[in-house]
Design a protein around this motif. Structure first.
Motif, PDB file in Angstrom:
ATOM      1  N   TYR A  24       0.842  -1.186   0.000  1.00 36.70           N
ATOM      2  CA  TYR A  24       0.000   0.000   0.000  1.00 36.70           C
ATOM      3  C   TYR A  24       0.878   1.237   0.000  1.00 36.70           C
ATOM      4  CZ  TYR A  24       1.018   0.403   5.032  1.00 36.70           C
ATOM      5  OH  TYR A  24       1.647   0.535   6.240  1.00 36.70           O
ATOM      6  N   ILE A  25       0.323   2.348  -0.479  1.00 38.97           N
ATOM      7  CA  ILE A  25       1.011   3.624  -0.406  1.00 38.97           C
ATOM      8  C   ILE A  25       0.743   4.230   0.961  1.00 38.97           C
ATOM      9  CG2 ILE A  25       1.102   5.973  -1.319  1.00 38.97           C
ATOM     10  CD1 ILE A  25       0.494   4.858  -4.049  1.00 38.97           C
ATOM     11  N   ASN A  26       1.803   4.492   1.706  1.00 40.74           N
ATOM     12  CA  ASN A  26       1.662   5.027   3.053  1.00 40.74           C
ATOM     13  C   ASN A  26       1.421   6.536   2.968  1.00 40.74           C
ATOM     14  OD1 ASN A  26       1.930   5.874   5.716  1.00 40.74           O
ATOM     15  ND2 ASN A  26       3.517   4.365   6.174  1.00 40.74           N
ATOM     16  N   PRO A  27       0.266   7.013   3.410  1.00 40.23           N
ATOM     17  CA  PRO A  27      -0.020   8.450   3.314  1.00 40.23           C
ATOM     18  C   PRO A  27       0.883   9.298   4.198  1.00 40.23           C
ATOM     19  CG  PRO A  27      -1.721   7.336   4.606  1.00 40.23           C
ATOM     20  CD  PRO A  27      -0.862   6.263   4.010  1.00 40.23           C
ATOM     21  N   GLU A  28       1.574   8.664   5.156  1.00 40.67           N
ATOM     22  CA  GLU A  28       2.498   9.404   6.008  1.00 40.67           C
ATOM     23  C   GLU A  28       3.838   9.638   5.322  1.00 40.67           C
ATOM     24  OE1 GLU A  28       1.444  10.692   8.732  1.00 40.67           O
ATOM     25  OE2 GLU A  28      -0.489   9.704   8.522  1.00 40.67           O
ATOM     26  N   GLY A  29       4.053   9.022   4.139  1.00 38.15           N
ATOM     27  CA  GLY A  29       5.268   9.277   3.371  1.00 38.15           C
ATOM     28  C   GLY A  29       6.454   8.433   3.741  1.00 38.15           C
ATOM     29  N   THR A  30       6.262   7.394   4.586  1.00 40.35           N
ATOM     30  CA  THR A  30       7.358   6.490   4.935  1.00 40.35           C
ATOM     31  C   THR A  30       7.014   5.076   4.467  1.00 40.35           C
ATOM     32  OG1 THR A  30       6.446   5.981   7.123  1.00 40.35           O
ATOM     33  CG2 THR A  30       7.966   7.851   6.965  1.00 40.35           C
ATOM     34  N   GLY A  31       8.042   4.276   4.209  1.00 39.37           N
ATOM     35  CA  GLY A  31       7.787   2.921   3.748  1.00 39.37           C
ATOM     36  C   GLY A  31       9.057   2.141   3.514  1.00 39.37           C
ATOM     37  N   GLN A  32       8.907   0.990   2.875  1.00 41.12           N
ATOM     38  CA  GLN A  32      10.038   0.138   2.515  1.00 41.12           C
ATOM     39  C   GLN A  32      10.571   0.446   1.116  1.00 41.12           C
ATOM     40  OE1 GLN A  32       8.873  -3.970   2.867  1.00 41.12           O
ATOM     41  NE2 GLN A  32       8.363  -3.811   5.030  1.00 41.12           N
ATOM     42  N   ASP A  52      -1.441  -9.069  -2.327  1.00 41.99           N
ATOM     43  CA  ASP A  52      -2.571  -8.162  -2.169  1.00 41.99           C
ATOM     44  C   ASP A  52      -2.095  -6.719  -2.319  1.00 41.99           C
ATOM     45  OD1 ASP A  52      -3.711 -10.536  -1.480  1.00 41.99           O
ATOM     46  OD2 ASP A  52      -4.337  -9.945   0.529  1.00 41.99           O
ATOM     47  N   ALA A  53      -2.970  -5.884  -2.854  1.00 47.77           N
ATOM     48  CA  ALA A  53      -2.729  -4.449  -2.917  1.00 47.77           C
ATOM     49  C   ALA A  53      -3.944  -3.744  -2.347  1.00 47.77           C
ATOM     50  CB  ALA A  53      -2.490  -4.000  -4.355  1.00 47.77           C
ATOM     51  N   VAL A  54      -3.720  -2.801  -1.437  1.00 53.96           N
ATOM     52  CA  VAL A  54      -4.809  -2.038  -0.833  1.00 53.96           C
ATOM     53  C   VAL A  54      -4.821  -0.653  -1.468  1.00 53.96           C
ATOM     54  CG1 VAL A  54      -5.741  -1.055   1.286  1.00 53.96           C
ATOM     55  CG2 VAL A  54      -4.672  -3.325   1.319  1.00 53.96           C
ATOM     56  N   VAL A  55      -5.937  -0.335  -2.138  1.00 56.59           N
ATOM     57  CA  VAL A  55      -6.053   0.898  -2.916  1.00 56.59           C
ATOM     58  C   VAL A  55      -7.245   1.699  -2.413  1.00 56.59           C
ATOM     59  CG1 VAL A  55      -6.307   1.878  -5.226  1.00 56.59           C
ATOM     60  CG2 VAL A  55      -5.099  -0.309  -4.924  1.00 56.59           C
ATOM     61  N   PRO A  56      -7.055   2.959  -1.999  1.00 56.17           N
ATOM     62  CA  PRO A  56      -8.202   3.784  -1.605  1.00 56.17           C
ATOM     63  C   PRO A  56      -8.923   4.328  -2.833  1.00 56.17           C
ATOM     64  CG  PRO A  56      -6.159   5.002  -1.296  1.00 56.17           C
ATOM     65  CD  PRO A  56      -5.767   3.631  -1.754  1.00 56.17           C
ATOM     66  N   THR A  86      -9.316  -3.999  -1.636  1.00 65.62           N
ATOM     67  CA  THR A  86      -8.221  -4.967  -1.644  1.00 65.62           C
ATOM     68  C   THR A  86      -8.267  -5.770  -2.932  1.00 65.62           C
ATOM     69  OG1 THR A  86      -8.215  -5.143   0.773  1.00 65.62           O
ATOM     70  CG2 THR A  86      -7.157  -6.919  -0.460  1.00 65.62           C
ATOM     71  N   LEU A  87      -7.193  -5.687  -3.702  1.00 62.25           N
ATOM     72  CA  LEU A  87      -7.068  -6.420  -4.953  1.00 62.25           C
ATOM     73  C   LEU A  87      -6.039  -7.523  -4.748  1.00 62.25           C
ATOM     74  CD1 LEU A  87      -7.801  -3.304  -5.614  1.00 62.25           C
ATOM     75  CD2 LEU A  87      -7.247  -3.927  -7.954  1.00 62.25           C
ATOM     76  N   VAL A  88      -6.351  -8.717  -5.216  1.00 62.67           N
ATOM     77  CA  VAL A  88      -5.474  -9.874  -5.031  1.00 62.67           C
ATOM     78  C   VAL A  88      -5.014 -10.364  -6.402  1.00 62.67           C
ATOM     79  CG1 VAL A  88      -5.249 -12.179  -4.057  1.00 62.67           C
ATOM     80  CG2 VAL A  88      -6.736 -10.496  -2.944  1.00 62.67           C
ATOM     81  N   PHE A  89      -3.691 -10.468  -6.561  1.00 66.36           N
ATOM     82  CA  PHE A  89      -3.106 -10.897  -7.828  1.00 66.36           C
ATOM     83  C   PHE A  89      -2.293 -12.157  -7.604  1.00 66.36           C
ATOM     84  CE2 PHE A  89      -3.666  -6.326  -8.070  1.00 66.36           C
ATOM     85  CZ  PHE A  89      -4.345  -6.185  -9.272  1.00 66.36           C
ATOM     86  N   ALA A  90      -2.366 -13.077  -8.562  1.00 66.53           N
ATOM     87  CA  ALA A  90      -1.672 -14.363  -8.451  1.00 66.53           C
ATOM     88  C   ALA A  90      -0.534 -14.447  -9.451  1.00 66.53           C
ATOM     89  CB  ALA A  90      -2.647 -15.516  -8.691  1.00 66.53           C
ATOM     90  N   ASN A  91       0.529 -15.135  -9.050  1.00 72.18           N
ATOM     91  CA  ASN A  91       1.583 -15.487  -9.987  1.00 72.18           C
ATOM     92  C   ASN A  91       1.182 -16.724 -10.772  1.00 72.18           C
ATOM     93  OD1 ASN A  91       3.707 -13.594  -9.481  1.00 72.18           O
ATOM     94  ND2 ASN A  91       3.979 -14.582  -7.488  1.00 72.18           N
ATOM     95  N   ASN A  92       1.760 -16.879 -11.951  1.00 71.20           N
ATOM     96  CA  ASN A  92       1.636 -18.140 -12.661  1.00 71.20           C
ATOM     97  C   ASN A  92       2.945 -18.453 -13.364  1.00 71.20           C
ATOM     98  OD1 ASN A  92       1.662 -16.845 -15.269  1.00 71.20           O
ATOM     99  ND2 ASN A  92      -0.489 -16.346 -14.979  1.00 71.20           N
TER     100      ASN A  92
END
Length: 490
Positions: free
Chosen positions: A24-32, A253-257, A264-270
């Motif tokens: 997810y995109i952190n609205p506080e501006g910090t992340g990995q 999973d990706a969490v998108v506002p 919550t969108l879930v994507f699979a590898n193949n």
């Protein structure tokens, strides 16, 4: 290097049994992960990059600069930041066509060591020249092959892991740090822990001759990985975002506002990587139906506006690094160098409104140069939209960008909307296909900002003053269906 993404894919697929993460995109501006929309050395400018570890643990970061045409790597190295440590570097260029260079006086440890850089130079600084091997020789992609290709683009910073024990002690409360102890880090080393986040970053574009400075902050992605990102090659790939949660090839999973709700969108590898979870989850975070911003091109104020629009995940869709077309193309229209040379263009539709809210016409060049790219299209990894009277081709007037596309509204000032979910044929618009769960999203995955410069001739007789400012572009996100039709989110 051509086999590296396969090795990284194997690493991601091997991590079965882990709980799912939700990037997810952190609205506080910090992340990995930090995504910087722009660096440039064109038109006499330089770009200062700042990285800050706001956490309580020492971190190993991968810093990768990507050129703007096709997002090929042009410089990559690792930085170790102690708790509350800051690293700064400046990207600059000596001439109009030579490669960009990175210079730093920061004492933070790098891997490989700064002893392998050029230096020490005056003031104790070290520098690295951007390289061209990723788009030359066996890696040629049909685009430019000179060092000038490195002069503008974007960059990503990925936290690989946190350090503890003897490795952390080598940099914490040590001035200068004991960098030699870190050079042989491998997967078998003790004290390697999962990334913890708490990174933030900023950039500033400086023009000394013009007396202007503008900048912004990096987009911060969190929960990117829950395992240390360590391998023998010292480089990272977006496939690291695809961590398994139990299936043979994993899900992300990706969490998108969207419209005030978290989707919550879930994507699979193949196996074929045609719908790879990592790139799709990251693209989902950045999906944009419309970009909004202001412009000023008023002769009385000496003003001019340009928008920088970057797609950090585009290369994973349009230019699979293995040279095989396994990567999912959508939501983009074409692969790099096909059908037009030196580009892969996806059209957008511009709309403009004056200060009273009245719709105004968008003017087009009547006689575009032969072989020129579409005037209203994003054709590169990094794009600069200029709102000027200049021809569509050539360097943009403010940033001196060679990656420009022209939009000319019939007004001096007002607001502009770029519709990125453009109709491609009679029924279909640009979409990121739905994954295992969650909706289809309309548009393109982008980040960006607007910059405006004013030239004041009236301060006092004989005095000229320049001003510049940058603000983030506004965006809207919208759900759709497989046909590209807008619809309410579930």
């Amino acid at each position: 290097m051509q086999r590296l993404p396969l090795r990284l894919a194997a690493l991601a697929l091997a991590c079965t049994g882990l709980s799912a993460q939700a990037v997810y995109i952190n609205p506080e501006g910090t992340g990995q992960v930090l995504l910087f929309p722009y660096y440039t050395v064109n038109a006499g400018q330089a770009t200062v990059i700042s990285l800050v570890n706001a956490g309580e643990k020492s971190k190993l970061l991968a810093v990768t600069f990507r050129e703007g045409y096709n997002s090929r790597e042009v410089l990559s190295f690792n930085v170790v930041l102690a708790p509350h440590d800051t690293w700064t570097g400046t990207v600059y260029g000596d001439d109009q066509d030579g490669p960009a260079r990175l210079i730093t006086r920061d004492e933070s440890c790098t891997l490989p060591s700064k002893a392998q850089w050029t230096g020490p130079l005056l003031g104790g600084s070290y520098e690295k020249t951007f390289y061209a091997w990723a788009y030359n020789g066996r890696s040629v992609d049909g685009g430019l092959t000179t060092g000038a290709r490195t002069r503008e683009g974007h960059l990503e910073v990925i936290e690989r892991l946190e350090l503890s024990g003897a490795l952390a002690a080598a940099v914490e409360n040590q001035h200068p740090p004991h960098c030699a102890a870190l050079q042989a880090i491998s997967a078998q080393a003790a004290g390697l822990n999962p990334p913890g986040g708490d990174l933030y970053g900023s950039f500033a574009v400086i023009d000394v001759a013009e007396g202007t400075l503008f900048g912004g902050t990096a987009t911060a992605v969190d929960d990117f990985s829950r395992v240390p990102l360590i391998n023998d090659y010292g480089t990272l790939n977006w496939l690291h975002a695809a961590r398994s949660r139990g299936g043979a090839f994993g899900e992300t999973d990706a969490v998108v506002p969207i419209d005030g709700r978290l989707q919550t969108l879930v994507f699979a590898n193949n196996l074929e990587l045609t719908n790879n979870a990592g790139p799709n989850a990251l693209s989902a975070l950045l999906m944009t139906e419309n970009l909004y911003g202001d412009i000023s091109r008023e002769a009385s104020l000496g003003s001019h506006s340009e928008w920088v629009i970057t797609s950090p995940t585009r290369f994973m869709h349009t230019a699979d690094p293995r040279g095989q077309e396994y990567a999912q193309l959508a939501p983009f229209n074409g692969r790099f160098n096909d059908p037009a040379p030196d580009s892969s263009c996806t059209p957008f539709t511009p709309r403009a409104y004056d200060r009273e809210g009245r719709s105004v016409n968008i003017l087009r060049d009547t006689n575009p140069p032969p072989g020129s790219l579409p005037q209203h299209a994003l054709c590169y990894g990094t794009n600069v939209v200029h709102f000027s009277d200049l021809a569509a081709d050539g360097s943009t007037p403010l940033l001196g960008s060679r990656l420009g596309t022209k939009v000319k509204p019939d007004m001096e000032a007002g607001s502009v909307v770029l519709e990125l979910a453009t109709v491609q044929d009679s029924t279909r618009r640009n979409t990121l296909p739905a994954g295992v769960r969650g909706p289809t999203l309309l548009g393109l995955p982008v980040i960006g900002f607007e910059v405006v410069r004013y030239i004041n001739n009236n301060v006092t007789p004989g005095v000229l003053s320049n001003y510049a400012a940058a603000t983030p572009l506004r965006r809207s996100v919208r759900c759709g269906n497989a046909a590209g039709e807008a619809q309410d989110c579930p």
